[in-house]
Design a protein around this motif. Structure first.
Motif, mmCIF file in Angstrom:
data_model
loop_
_atom_site.group_PDB
_atom_site.id
_atom_site.type_symbol
_atom_site.label_atom_id
_atom_site.label_comp_id
_atom_site.label_asym_id
_atom_site.label_seq_id
_atom_site.Cartn_x
_atom_site.Cartn_y
_atom_site.Cartn_z
ATOM 1 N N MET A 100 60.479 52.594 42.205
ATOM 2 C CA MET A 100 59.273 52.821 41.404
ATOM 3 C C MET A 100 59.001 51.589 40.538
ATOM 4 N N VAL A 101 57.747 51.124 40.532
ATOM 5 C CA VAL A 101 57.372 49.949 39.759
ATOM 6 C C VAL A 101 57.190 50.331 38.293
ATOM 7 N N GLU A 102 57.902 49.648 37.419
ATOM 8 C CA GLU A 102 57.778 49.919 35.999
ATOM 9 C C GLU A 102 56.575 49.182 35.429
ATOM 10 N N LEU A 103 56.174 49.568 34.204
ATOM 11 C CA LEU A 103 55.003 48.972 33.574
ATOM 12 C C LEU A 103 55.168 47.471 33.406
ATOM 13 N N LYS A 104 56.364 47.021 33.046
ATOM 14 C CA LYS A 104 56.608 45.597 32.857
ATOM 15 C C LYS A 104 56.373 44.825 34.145
ATOM 16 N N ASP A 105 56.828 45.392 35.273
ATOM 17 C CA ASP A 105 56.629 44.728 36.559
ATOM 18 C C ASP A 105 55.153 44.700 36.932
ATOM 19 N N PHE A 106 54.454 45.781 36.641
ATOM 20 C CA PHE A 106 53.015 45.833 36.936
ATOM 21 C C PHE A 106 52.256 44.805 36.120
ATOM 22 N N LEU A 107 52.586 44.674 34.846
ATOM 23 C CA LEU A 107 51.912 43.698 33.997
ATOM 24 C C LEU A 107 52.159 42.269 34.489
ATOM 25 N N GLY A 108 53.329 42.044 35.076
ATOM 26 C CA GLY A 108 53.633 40.720 35.591
ATOM 27 C C GLY A 108 52.785 40.333 36.792
ATOM 28 N N LEU A 109 52.139 41.301 37.419
ATOM 29 C CA LEU A 109 51.289 41.019 38.580
ATOM 30 C C LEU A 109 49.845 40.702 38.195
ATOM 31 N N ILE A 110 49.484 40.913 36.930
ATOM 32 C CA ILE A 110 48.088 40.698 36.523
ATOM 33 C C ILE A 110 47.692 39.234 36.691
ATOM 34 N N HIS A 111 48.549 38.323 36.235
ATOM 35 C CA HIS A 111 48.236 36.891 36.338
ATOM 36 C C HIS A 111 48.045 36.440 37.783
ATOM 37 N N PRO A 112 48.992 36.694 38.703
ATOM 38 C CA PRO A 112 48.748 36.288 40.093
ATOM 39 C C PRO A 112 47.588 37.025 40.750
ATOM 40 N N PHE A 113 47.367 38.297 40.365
ATOM 41 C CA PHE A 113 46.235 39.040 40.931
ATOM 42 C C PHE A 113 44.909 38.386 40.551
ATOM 43 N N LEU A 114 44.742 38.039 39.292
ATOM 44 C CA LEU A 114 43.500 37.407 38.848
ATOM 45 C C LEU A 114 43.305 36.051 39.535
ATOM 46 N N ALA A 115 44.401 35.314 39.700
ATOM 47 C CA ALA A 115 44.300 34.004 40.353
ATOM 48 C C ALA A 115 43.870 34.141 41.810
ATOM 49 N N VAL A 116 44.491 35.081 42.537
ATOM 50 C CA VAL A 116 44.206 35.239 43.968
ATOM 51 C C VAL A 116 42.841 35.886 44.195
ATOM 52 N N ALA A 117 42.501 36.889 43.385
ATOM 53 C CA ALA A 117 41.274 37.650 43.621
ATOM 54 C C ALA A 117 40.021 36.946 43.115
ATOM 55 N N VAL A 127 39.891 29.705 34.696
ATOM 56 C CA VAL A 127 41.201 29.072 34.792
ATOM 57 C C VAL A 127 41.924 29.109 33.452
ATOM 58 N N VAL A 128 41.203 28.809 32.373
ATOM 59 C CA VAL A 128 41.820 28.814 31.043
ATOM 60 C C VAL A 128 42.251 30.226 30.653
ATOM 61 N N LEU A 129 41.407 31.212 30.919
ATOM 62 C CA LEU A 129 41.739 32.591 30.546
ATOM 63 C C LEU A 129 42.916 33.119 31.369
ATOM 64 N N VAL A 130 42.956 32.798 32.657
ATOM 65 C CA VAL A 130 44.083 33.238 33.490
ATOM 66 C C VAL A 130 45.368 32.550 33.047
ATOM 67 N N ALA A 131 45.262 31.289 32.624
ATOM 68 C CA ALA A 131 46.440 30.608 32.087
ATOM 69 C C ALA A 131 46.944 31.308 30.822
ATOM 70 N N LEU A 132 46.031 31.754 29.977
ATOM 71 C CA LEU A 132 46.433 32.479 28.765
ATOM 72 C C LEU A 132 47.118 33.800 29.118
ATOM 73 N N VAL A 133 46.610 34.475 30.139
ATOM 74 C CA VAL A 133 47.261 35.715 30.589
ATOM 75 C C VAL A 133 48.666 35.418 31.091
ATOM 76 N N GLY A 134 48.811 34.325 31.851
ATOM 77 C CA GLY A 134 50.121 33.948 32.356
ATOM 78 C C GLY A 134 51.106 33.597 31.250
ATOM 79 N N LEU A 135 50.620 33.020 30.154
ATOM 80 C CA LEU A 135 51.489 32.708 29.019
ATOM 81 C C LEU A 135 51.806 33.952 28.193
ATOM 82 N N ALA A 136 50.851 34.866 28.108
ATOM 83 C CA ALA A 136 51.037 36.055 27.268
ATOM 84 C C ALA A 136 52.127 36.972 27.811
#
Length: 245
Positions: free
Chosen positions: A1-18, A67-76
């Motif tokens: 089962m995917v935990e919330l922390k793991d799901f949040l870690g996918l937001i940055h790559p999802f935004l970049a790819v999509a 690009v700048v906003l996705v970078a901020l998500v990746g740092l956050a």
């Protein structure tokens, strides 16, 4: 089962790819069309729509901001999942203010009209990215900086900020110096985006899920700089209990 922390870690790559990588392709296409139309003879320009320049500008601004906003998500993500709010509440609050100030500076950079204010807000936005990226929670892969997802991302983001600051001057400069600088810098940014695709995929393979992380830390004693791993197999005999001890 995917935990919330793991799901949040996918937001940055999802935004970049999509969103980001499709925009890169569209903006690159319009940039080539715009340049071809500008350099073509008058009788050949009719083959290229007259609105390609405006579309390139509009989507280019979307790409630069994205690009700048996705970078901020990746740092956050690593900062807010690793920082101790109870023990380091002052730094956590300060980092939150830096995030807010960086986003506000990016907003005002898009609104600024004079070169002075564009330079000020571009500097503040870039400084915010660098300050956030220097936090100890960020994995920068300093021992392999030349293939670091972090350094590629920060460099590309700074180039996008510079593009936002310079684009009004491109249309005013009759000597084409700003236009040529824009072309060169964005060709470099394109190479960095390609590198981001490779390094981002590699880093995703190296990050274990939350439930796996404790076991991985027990099994592996990693020396990242020398790329060495010592593994203790589950069925290996205990040396202290071997015969003859």
């Amino acid at each position: 089962m995917v935990e919330l922390k793991d799901f949040l870690g996918l937001i940055h790559p999802f935004l970049a790819v999509a969103f980001i990588f499709p925009l890169i392709g569209v903006v690159s296409y319009f940039s080539l069309q715009t340049r071809q139309r500008r350099l073509s003879a008058k009788e050949d320009r009719s083959k290229i729509p007259a609105n390609v320049g405006g579309e390139h500008l509009r989507l280019g601004r979307w790409l630069s901001n994205g690009v700048v906003l996705v970078a901020l998500v990746g740092l956050a993500y690593p900062i807010y999942t690793k920082i101790s709010w109870a023990e380091d509440s002052f730094r956590a609050g300060f980092i939150t203010l830096i995030f807010a100030a960086t986003i506000a500076s990016l907003f005002f950079l898009n609104q600024a009209r004079t070169p002075l204010w564009r330079g000020i807000f571009a500097t503040l936005t870039g400084a915010g990215l660098v300050i956030l990226g220097s936090q100890p929670e960020i994995f920068r892969r300093g021992f392999e900086w030349y293939v670091s997802h972090y350094y590629y991302g920060i460099a590309a983001s700074l180039l996008m900020i510079f593009s936002l600051a310079m684009f009004p001057d491109i249309y005013k400069d009759r000597s084409n110096r700003w236009r040529n600088a824009h072309i060169v810098l964005n060709c470099i940014a394109l190479l960095l985006f390609i590198g981001q695709g490779f390094t981002g995929a590699r880093d995703l393979l190296e990050i274990p899920l939350s439930w796996q992380q404790p076991y991985v830390e027990q099994l592996y004693i990693n020396d990242c700089q020398n790329q060495e791993c010592t593994v203790q197999p589950a069925d290996a005999p205990d040396l202290e209990e071997s015969p003859g001890s």
